[in-house]
Design an enzyme around this catalytic site. Structure first.
Site, short mmCIF file in Angstrom:
data_model
loop_
_atom_site.label_atom_id
_atom_site.label_comp_id
_atom_site.label_asym_id
_atom_site.label_seq_id
_atom_site.Cartn_x
_atom_site.Cartn_y
_atom_site.Cartn_z
N CYS A 228 0.85 -1.19 0.00
CA CYS A 228 0.00 0.00 0.00
C CYS A 228 0.89 1.24 0.00
CB CYS A 228 -0.89 -0.02 1.25
SG CYS A 228 -1.85 1.49 1.46
N CYS B 117 0.46 3.05 3.60
CA CYS B 117 0.86 2.50 4.90
C CYS B 117 1.82 1.31 4.79
CB CYS B 117 -0.37 2.11 5.71
SG CYS B 117 -1.15 0.58 5.14
N CYS C 71 -7.34 -1.17 1.32
CA CYS C 71 -6.24 -1.68 2.14
C CYS C 71 -6.82 -2.11 3.49
CB CYS C 71 -5.19 -0.59 2.32
SG CYS C 71 -3.94 -1.03 3.54
N CYS D 226 -5.14 0.60 6.38
CA CYS D 226 -5.44 2.03 6.46
C CYS D 226 -6.77 2.38 5.78
CB CYS D 226 -4.31 2.86 5.86
SG CYS D 226 -4.22 2.76 4.06
N CYS E 47 -8.51 -5.36 -9.96
CA CYS E 47 -8.10 -4.32 -10.90
C CYS E 47 -7.69 -3.10 -10.07
CB CYS E 47 -9.30 -4.02 -11.80
SG CYS E 47 -8.95 -2.82 -13.08
ZN LIG Z 1 -2.78 1.00 3.54
#
Ligand SMILES: [Zn+2]
Length: 166
Positions: free
Chosen positions: A83, A86, A132, A135, A155
Protein backbone atom coordinates in the site's frame (compact mmCIF):
# COMPACT_ATOMS: atom_id res chain seq x y z
CA UNK A 1 9.03 -39.97 -0.32
CA UNK A 2 10.58 -40.52 3.09
CA UNK A 3 11.02 -36.79 3.41
CA UNK A 4 7.41 -36.26 2.51
CA UNK A 5 6.27 -38.74 5.16
CA UNK A 6 8.39 -37.24 7.91
CA UNK A 7 7.11 -33.76 7.02
CA UNK A 8 3.56 -35.09 7.22
CA UNK A 9 4.24 -36.65 10.64
CA UNK A 10 5.73 -33.39 11.93
CA UNK A 11 2.75 -31.43 10.61
CA UNK A 12 0.25 -33.83 12.18
CA UNK A 13 2.09 -33.80 15.51
CA UNK A 14 2.12 -30.01 15.43
CA UNK A 15 -1.63 -29.73 14.75
CA UNK A 16 -2.38 -32.26 17.50
CA UNK A 17 -0.29 -30.26 19.97
CA UNK A 18 -2.01 -27.01 19.00
CA UNK A 19 -5.46 -28.59 19.30
CA UNK A 20 -4.62 -29.96 22.78
CA UNK A 21 -3.43 -26.61 24.06
CA UNK A 22 -6.95 -25.26 23.39
CA UNK A 23 -5.62 -21.75 22.84
CA UNK A 24 -5.73 -21.66 19.09
CA UNK A 25 -9.10 -19.90 18.84
CA UNK A 26 -8.12 -17.34 21.40
CA UNK A 27 -4.81 -16.71 19.71
CA UNK A 28 -6.63 -16.06 16.43
CA UNK A 29 -8.97 -13.58 18.11
CA UNK A 30 -6.04 -11.83 19.73
CA UNK A 31 -4.31 -11.49 16.38
CA UNK A 32 -7.48 -9.97 14.96
CA UNK A 33 -7.62 -7.50 17.83
CA UNK A 34 -4.03 -6.50 17.20
CA UNK A 35 -4.76 -6.04 13.51
CA UNK A 36 -7.79 -3.87 14.28
CA UNK A 37 -5.84 -1.74 16.73
CA UNK A 38 -3.22 -1.28 14.05
CA UNK A 39 -5.72 0.29 11.64
CA UNK A 40 -4.53 3.74 10.69
CA UNK A 41 -7.04 6.50 11.15
CA UNK A 42 -6.01 9.94 9.94
CA UNK A 43 -7.87 13.06 8.89
CA UNK A 44 -7.82 14.22 5.26
CA UNK A 45 -5.47 17.04 6.27
CA UNK A 46 -3.02 14.52 7.76
CA UNK A 47 -3.20 12.28 4.68
CA UNK A 48 -2.62 15.29 2.40
CA UNK A 49 0.70 15.89 4.15
CA UNK A 50 1.78 12.25 3.69
CA UNK A 51 0.58 11.54 0.14
CA UNK A 52 1.17 13.11 -3.26
CA UNK A 53 -1.81 14.80 -4.94
CA UNK A 54 -2.31 11.76 -7.20
CA UNK A 55 -2.04 9.28 -4.30
CA UNK A 56 -4.54 11.28 -2.22
CA UNK A 57 -7.01 11.45 -5.13
CA UNK A 58 -7.00 7.65 -5.54
CA UNK A 59 -6.41 6.35 -1.99
CA UNK A 60 -8.58 8.78 -0.02
CA UNK A 61 -10.95 10.13 -2.69
CA UNK A 62 -11.59 6.82 -4.53
CA UNK A 63 -10.27 8.22 -7.80
CA UNK A 64 -9.13 6.12 -10.76
CA UNK A 65 -5.92 6.68 -12.71
CA UNK A 66 -6.20 6.81 -16.50
CA UNK A 67 -5.97 3.37 -18.14
CA UNK A 68 -2.47 2.48 -19.41
CA UNK A 69 -0.99 5.46 -17.50
CA UNK A 70 0.11 3.62 -14.33
CA UNK A 71 3.72 2.66 -13.61
CA UNK A 72 2.82 -0.94 -12.68
CA UNK A 73 0.47 -1.77 -15.58
CA UNK A 74 3.20 -3.53 -17.58
CA UNK A 75 5.54 -4.10 -14.62
CA UNK A 76 6.91 -7.66 -14.58
CA UNK A 77 9.57 -7.81 -11.85
CA UNK A 78 9.26 -10.35 -9.05
CA UNK A 79 8.28 -8.87 -5.73
CA UNK A 80 5.57 -7.56 -3.45
CA UNK A 81 3.14 -4.73 -4.12
CA UNK A 82 2.45 -2.76 -0.94
CA UNK A 83 0.00 0.00 0.00
CA UNK A 84 1.43 3.39 -1.01
CA UNK A 85 -0.08 4.95 2.12
CA UNK A 86 0.86 2.50 4.90
CA UNK A 87 3.23 -0.12 3.35
CA UNK A 88 0.84 -3.01 4.10
CA UNK A 89 1.86 -5.96 1.81
CA UNK A 90 -1.08 -6.49 -0.56
CA UNK A 91 -0.33 -8.46 -3.74
CA UNK A 92 2.53 -10.62 -5.03
CA UNK A 93 3.94 -10.59 -8.56
CA UNK A 94 3.11 -14.33 -8.57
CA UNK A 95 -0.60 -13.55 -8.92
CA UNK A 96 -0.22 -10.65 -11.40
CA UNK A 97 -1.50 -11.21 -14.92
CA UNK A 98 -1.94 -9.22 -18.13
CA UNK A 99 -5.63 -8.32 -18.25
CA UNK A 100 -5.39 -5.91 -21.18
CA UNK A 101 -7.48 -3.38 -19.24
CA UNK A 102 -4.66 -0.87 -18.68
CA UNK A 103 -4.50 -1.36 -14.92
CA UNK A 104 -2.31 -3.76 -12.91
CA UNK A 105 -4.39 -6.91 -12.34
CA UNK A 106 -4.04 -9.78 -9.88
CA UNK A 107 -6.06 -12.95 -9.27
CA UNK A 108 -5.51 -13.08 -5.47
CA UNK A 109 -4.21 -10.95 -2.58
CA UNK A 110 -1.24 -12.07 -0.44
CA UNK A 111 -3.72 -12.77 2.38
CA UNK A 112 -7.48 -12.18 2.56
CA UNK A 113 -7.08 -10.20 5.80
CA UNK A 114 -4.63 -7.75 4.20
CA UNK A 115 -7.41 -6.25 2.10
CA UNK A 116 -11.02 -5.25 2.68
CA UNK A 117 -13.99 -5.48 0.28
CA UNK A 118 -16.87 -3.00 0.21
CA UNK A 119 -19.95 -2.41 -1.92
CA UNK A 120 -19.50 0.52 -4.30
CA UNK A 121 -22.75 1.86 -5.79
CA UNK A 122 -21.23 4.89 -7.53
CA UNK A 123 -22.13 5.67 -11.18
CA UNK A 124 -25.33 3.58 -11.00
CA UNK A 125 -23.38 0.29 -10.88
CA UNK A 126 -22.82 -2.20 -8.11
CA UNK A 127 -19.13 -2.95 -7.95
CA UNK A 128 -16.92 -4.42 -5.23
CA UNK A 129 -14.35 -1.94 -4.01
CA UNK A 130 -10.95 -3.21 -2.81
CA UNK A 131 -9.43 -1.28 0.10
CA UNK A 132 -6.24 -1.68 2.14
CA UNK A 133 -6.98 -3.83 5.21
CA UNK A 134 -4.80 -1.62 7.38
CA UNK A 135 -5.44 2.03 6.46
CA UNK A 136 -8.70 1.65 4.48
CA UNK A 137 -7.20 3.36 1.42
CA UNK A 138 -8.98 2.78 -1.92
CA UNK A 139 -6.99 0.43 -4.18
CA UNK A 140 -9.41 -0.46 -6.99
CA UNK A 141 -12.18 -2.99 -7.66
CA UNK A 142 -12.52 -6.76 -7.93
CA UNK A 143 -14.45 -8.47 -10.75
CA UNK A 144 -15.46 -12.08 -11.36
CA UNK A 145 -13.88 -12.43 -14.80
CA UNK A 146 -10.34 -13.30 -13.76
CA UNK A 147 -8.22 -16.34 -14.60
CA UNK A 148 -7.92 -19.60 -12.69
CA UNK A 149 -7.51 -20.61 -9.91
CA UNK A 150 -9.72 -17.93 -8.30
CA UNK A 151 -11.63 -16.55 -11.30
CA UNK A 152 -11.17 -13.11 -9.77
CA UNK A 153 -9.62 -9.96 -11.25
CA UNK A 154 -8.36 -7.44 -8.73
CA UNK A 155 -8.10 -4.32 -10.90
CA UNK A 156 -5.88 -1.84 -9.07
CA UNK A 157 -4.46 1.65 -9.45
CA UNK A 158 -0.65 1.82 -9.74
CA UNK A 159 -0.79 5.09 -7.82
CA UNK A 160 -2.13 3.28 -4.74
CA UNK A 161 0.80 0.84 -4.78
CA UNK A 162 4.51 0.69 -4.14
CA UNK A 163 6.75 -2.17 -5.18
CA UNK A 164 9.37 -4.11 -3.23
CA UNK A 165 11.67 -6.26 -5.34
CA UNK A 166 12.57 -9.68 -3.91
ZN1 LIG B 1 -2.78 1.00 3.54
Amino acid sequence: MNNFLSTLVILLTFSATSACSGNQGLQEKRNQTIAMADTLKKSDAEWKKLLTKEEFEVLRNKGTERAFSGKYNKHKEEGIYTCAACANPLFSSETKFESGTGWPSFFAPIAEENIGLEDDRAYGMLRTEVVCGKCGGHLGHVFEDGPKPTGLRYCLNSVALNFQKI
